[in-house]
Design a protein around this motif. Structure first.
Motif, mmCIF file in Angstrom:
data_model
loop_
_atom_site.group_PDB
_atom_site.id
_atom_site.type_symbol
_atom_site.label_atom_id
_atom_site.label_comp_id
_atom_site.label_asym_id
_atom_site.label_seq_id
_atom_site.Cartn_x
_atom_site.Cartn_y
_atom_site.Cartn_z
ATOM 1 N N ALA A 27 0.828 -1.207 0.000
ATOM 2 C CA ALA A 27 0.000 0.000 0.000
ATOM 3 C C ALA A 27 0.864 1.259 0.000
ATOM 4 C CB ALA A 27 -0.951 -0.010 1.183
ATOM 5 N N GLU A 84 -4.804 -2.254 -2.600
ATOM 6 C CA GLU A 84 -5.575 -1.048 -2.285
ATOM 7 C C GLU A 84 -6.807 -1.286 -1.419
ATOM 8 O OE1 GLU A 84 -7.073 1.214 -5.600
ATOM 9 O OE2 GLU A 84 -8.346 -0.405 -6.276
ATOM 10 N N SER A 87 -6.969 0.297 2.073
ATOM 11 C CA SER A 87 -7.135 1.750 2.078
ATOM 12 C C SER A 87 -8.557 2.142 1.692
ATOM 13 C CB SER A 87 -6.099 2.440 1.183
ATOM 14 O OG SER A 87 -6.338 2.205 -0.182
ATOM 15 N N ASP A 167 -3.623 4.729 -3.108
ATOM 16 C CA ASP A 167 -3.845 4.779 -1.668
ATOM 17 C C ASP A 167 -5.003 5.735 -1.417
ATOM 18 O OD1 ASP A 167 -3.838 4.976 1.067
ATOM 19 O OD2 ASP A 167 -1.822 5.803 1.223
ATOM 20 N N TRP A 168 -6.116 5.196 -0.914
ATOM 21 C CA TRP A 168 -7.342 5.962 -0.705
ATOM 22 C C TRP A 168 -7.482 6.467 0.727
ATOM 23 C CZ3 TRP A 168 -10.281 6.917 -4.943
ATOM 24 C CH2 TRP A 168 -10.022 6.133 -6.065
ATOM 25 N N SER A 169 -6.496 6.252 1.573
ATOM 26 C CA SER A 169 -6.680 6.469 3.007
ATOM 27 C C SER A 169 -6.186 7.801 3.566
ATOM 28 C CB SER A 169 -6.007 5.330 3.787
ATOM 29 O OG SER A 169 -4.612 5.335 3.551
ATOM 30 N N SER A 170 -5.545 8.616 2.773
ATOM 31 C CA SER A 170 -4.993 9.862 3.323
ATOM 32 C C SER A 170 -6.086 10.901 3.568
ATOM 33 C CB SER A 170 -3.936 10.443 2.387
ATOM 34 O OG SER A 170 -4.553 11.022 1.254
#
Length: 183
Positions: A27, A84, A87, A167-170
């Motif tokens: 990730a 991914e 995330s 990365d979708w988590s920021s």
């Protein structure tokens, strides 16, 4: 003798294929979403099509009109997808209070039981088990492969898409998705 030579060639070819197979991306190695997300301009109405929940219930993208959506086409056998998904689970938990659904539509032929088992094995929580049988909806959308993700605003129009993993988590990604969904 020709059979032996053919076997030898096949064995060497198989060994080479395994030795050059790409490893699973981590990730942390995924690109920043803001760098790879493509705007859809003008915004487009998604194609009609059906996806299925774990209980076999049928749903459409249009049935979510008025809600934001992050629709991700993926599969448990797809290495970039696997990287991914955690995330996307973080994104789902962060967006739920804002009435934005993360909908991971799996094209796994084994159905809901395969996806449920994979989620359990990998400790994935916060995502529903949803299926895109035979990749029909992804195909109607013109997807060229998986993972592919579509951002749908509350008005039902696609605002952006990404072909490939990210990365979708920021916090920046979460803010960007919220802005796109609000239109």
């Amino acid at each position: 003798m020709a059979l032996m030579t053919r076997r030898a060639v096949l064995a060497v070819g198989g060994t080479l294929a395994v030795s050059v197979a790409p490893r699973k991306p981590y990730a942390a190695e995924l690109p920043n979403l803001a760098e790879v997300l493509l705007p859809v301009n003008p915004p487009q109405t998604p194609p009609a099509g059906v996806f299925v929940d774990a209980d076999g219930g049928e749903h459409t993208v249009a049935s979510f009109l008025g809600h934001g959506m992050v629709i991700n086409f993926w599969a448990t056998w797809c290495q970039p997808c696997i990287a991914e998904i955690p995330s996307l689970a973080v994104l789902s938990r962060a967006l739920a209070p804002h009435d934005i659904a993360v909908l991971p539509l799996s094209s796994d032929r084994g159905g809901a039981s395969v996806v449920s088992a994979w989620f359990k094995q990998h400790d994935v929580t916060g995502l529903p088990v949803l299926l895109d049988p035979r990749g029909a909806l992804g195909g109607a959308w013109g997807g060229k492969g998986i993972p592919t993700t579509h951002i749908i605003a509350r008005d039902g129009k696609e605002r952006a898409r990404l072909e490939g993993a990210a990365d979708w988590s920021s916090a920046a990604t979460i803010a960007l998705i919220r802005k796109l969904v609000e239109g």
